[in-house]
Scaffold this motif. Sequence first.
Motif, PDB file in Angstrom:
ATOM      1  N   ARG A  13      47.238  42.411  34.601  1.00 28.10           N
ATOM      2  CA  ARG A  13      45.806  42.194  34.359  1.00 28.10           C
ATOM      3  C   ARG A  13      45.415  42.685  32.971  1.00 28.10           C
ATOM      4  N   ASN A  73      42.683  31.349  32.303  1.00 23.01           N
ATOM      5  CA  ASN A  73      41.705  31.360  33.401  1.00 23.01           C
ATOM      6  C   ASN A  73      42.390  31.201  34.757  1.00 23.01           C
ATOM      7  N   GLU A  74      43.390  30.305  34.819  1.00 20.21           N
ATOM      8  CA  GLU A  74      44.088  30.091  36.085  1.00 20.21           C
ATOM      9  C   GLU A  74      44.909  31.309  36.475  1.00 20.21           C
ATOM     10  N   TYR A  75      45.564  31.933  35.479  1.00 22.71           N
ATOM     11  CA  TYR A  75      46.328  33.137  35.789  1.00 22.71           C
ATOM     12  C   TYR A  75      45.411  34.284  36.200  1.00 22.71           C
ATOM     13  N   GLU A  76      44.216  34.308  35.629  1.00 24.76           N
ATOM     14  CA  GLU A  76      43.248  35.328  36.026  1.00 24.76           C
ATOM     15  C   GLU A  76      42.853  35.142  37.493  1.00 24.76           C
ATOM     16  N   LYS A  77      42.620  33.885  37.887  1.00 27.48           N
ATOM     17  CA  LYS A  77      42.313  33.601  39.293  1.00 27.48           C
ATOM     18  C   LYS A  77      43.503  33.973  40.185  1.00 27.48           C
ATOM     19  N   GLU A  78      44.704  33.637  39.706  1.00 26.75           N
ATOM     20  CA  GLU A  78      45.908  33.931  40.480  1.00 26.75           C
ATOM     21  C   GLU A  78      46.081  35.436  40.660  1.00 26.75           C
ATOM     22  N   GLY A 104      43.695  37.599  40.601  1.00 26.20           N
ATOM     23  CA  GLY A 104      42.658  38.028  41.533  1.00 26.20           C
ATOM     24  C   GLY A 104      43.091  37.810  42.979  1.00 26.20           C
ATOM     25  N   ALA A 105      43.734  36.644  43.234  1.00 27.15           N
ATOM     26  CA  ALA A 105      44.234  36.362  44.582  1.00 27.15           C
ATOM     27  C   ALA A 105      45.364  37.318  44.953  1.00 27.15           C
ATOM     28  N   GLU A 157      43.819  40.613  45.878  1.00 30.41           N
ATOM     29  CA  GLU A 157      43.208  40.517  47.205  1.00 30.41           C
ATOM     30  C   GLU A 157      44.267  40.543  48.299  1.00 30.41           C
TER      31      GLU A 157
END
Length: 313
Positions: free
Chosen positions: A165, A214-219, A221-222, A225
Amino acid sequence: MEHTFNDGKWCWHELGQFDPGKDESFMKDYKSYDQWAEATKKNQTNTLQEDTDEKGKEALWGSLVYVQDAEEKDNKRVFHFFVTRQCLITDNLDVSMLEGVSLESIKRKMDEADNSVEGFMVMLGEIVIHFLGKIDAFEVKMRNVLWKIKEKNNVDLLDDIIKSRHQLLIWKNLLIPVQEIKYGVEEVFGKDAAEGIHFNRAVRRLERIQMLVNEYEKELGAVVELENTVSAHRGNEIMKTLTVLTTLFTPVASWGAIWGMNFEIMPELKWKFGYLFSWGVIGITTLALYWYLKKKGWMGDILRGKKRNSFFK
């Protein structure tokens, strides 16, 4: 070092380390040049300024961090640029620091550019290529993190996630100034600059790397979680197991405490089968307590084995 391109239509002055004593008479018509030259002596961060006071003498200048170490804040490289329609000046740019990029390739593409603005976008596009190469390496790291969650979820994995991150935030921090330069070029040099092939190529690369970030940031985040879900479940299972075990051993502790007293008159001490009786009482009360917990559904699955490929094993 001076380079001319496209049959002398525009030039690139490549400075190794800025020297205010050198002859820069070719920039005497640009009043903002001295301001830029002074700023390069002390500026070690991203900046962007413009001069649009006189038509035909527009200029865009500033500094850009193009290399940044993910571990050490001060381990970075900054180059300074001054762009007009006829001339591009760069200071302290070391192309060898850009992985996958060569000076010969940059010059070859620059020779196809119609003006120095397009030439500058060639340079910017090559810097983005360097960023893309780093993002590809980051993708491999992300894949390892994804599978570690299933194979070995521990403190080391959490440390890998935090580092990933942080690295992603560094990339976003590097890309924001590049995006600002793109807008600055459009603002200062107008529609003609925005229609150039090298401008659009650099913009597409920038959009691609922003999409990846952006996609890696979402990934990530997942991943965080999922890791939190797994950790929370495991923590709950541990606490539930400890609670059940503590409860089941309560009869042993309670009866042991009663029969461990040192009163003179304790009838059970004279019983012939007192020892067996005590074990019977302890066993019956423990089983009764176990049956009660089982009936209430409070035992959960703590006595069941985990599936071999379970995330929660």
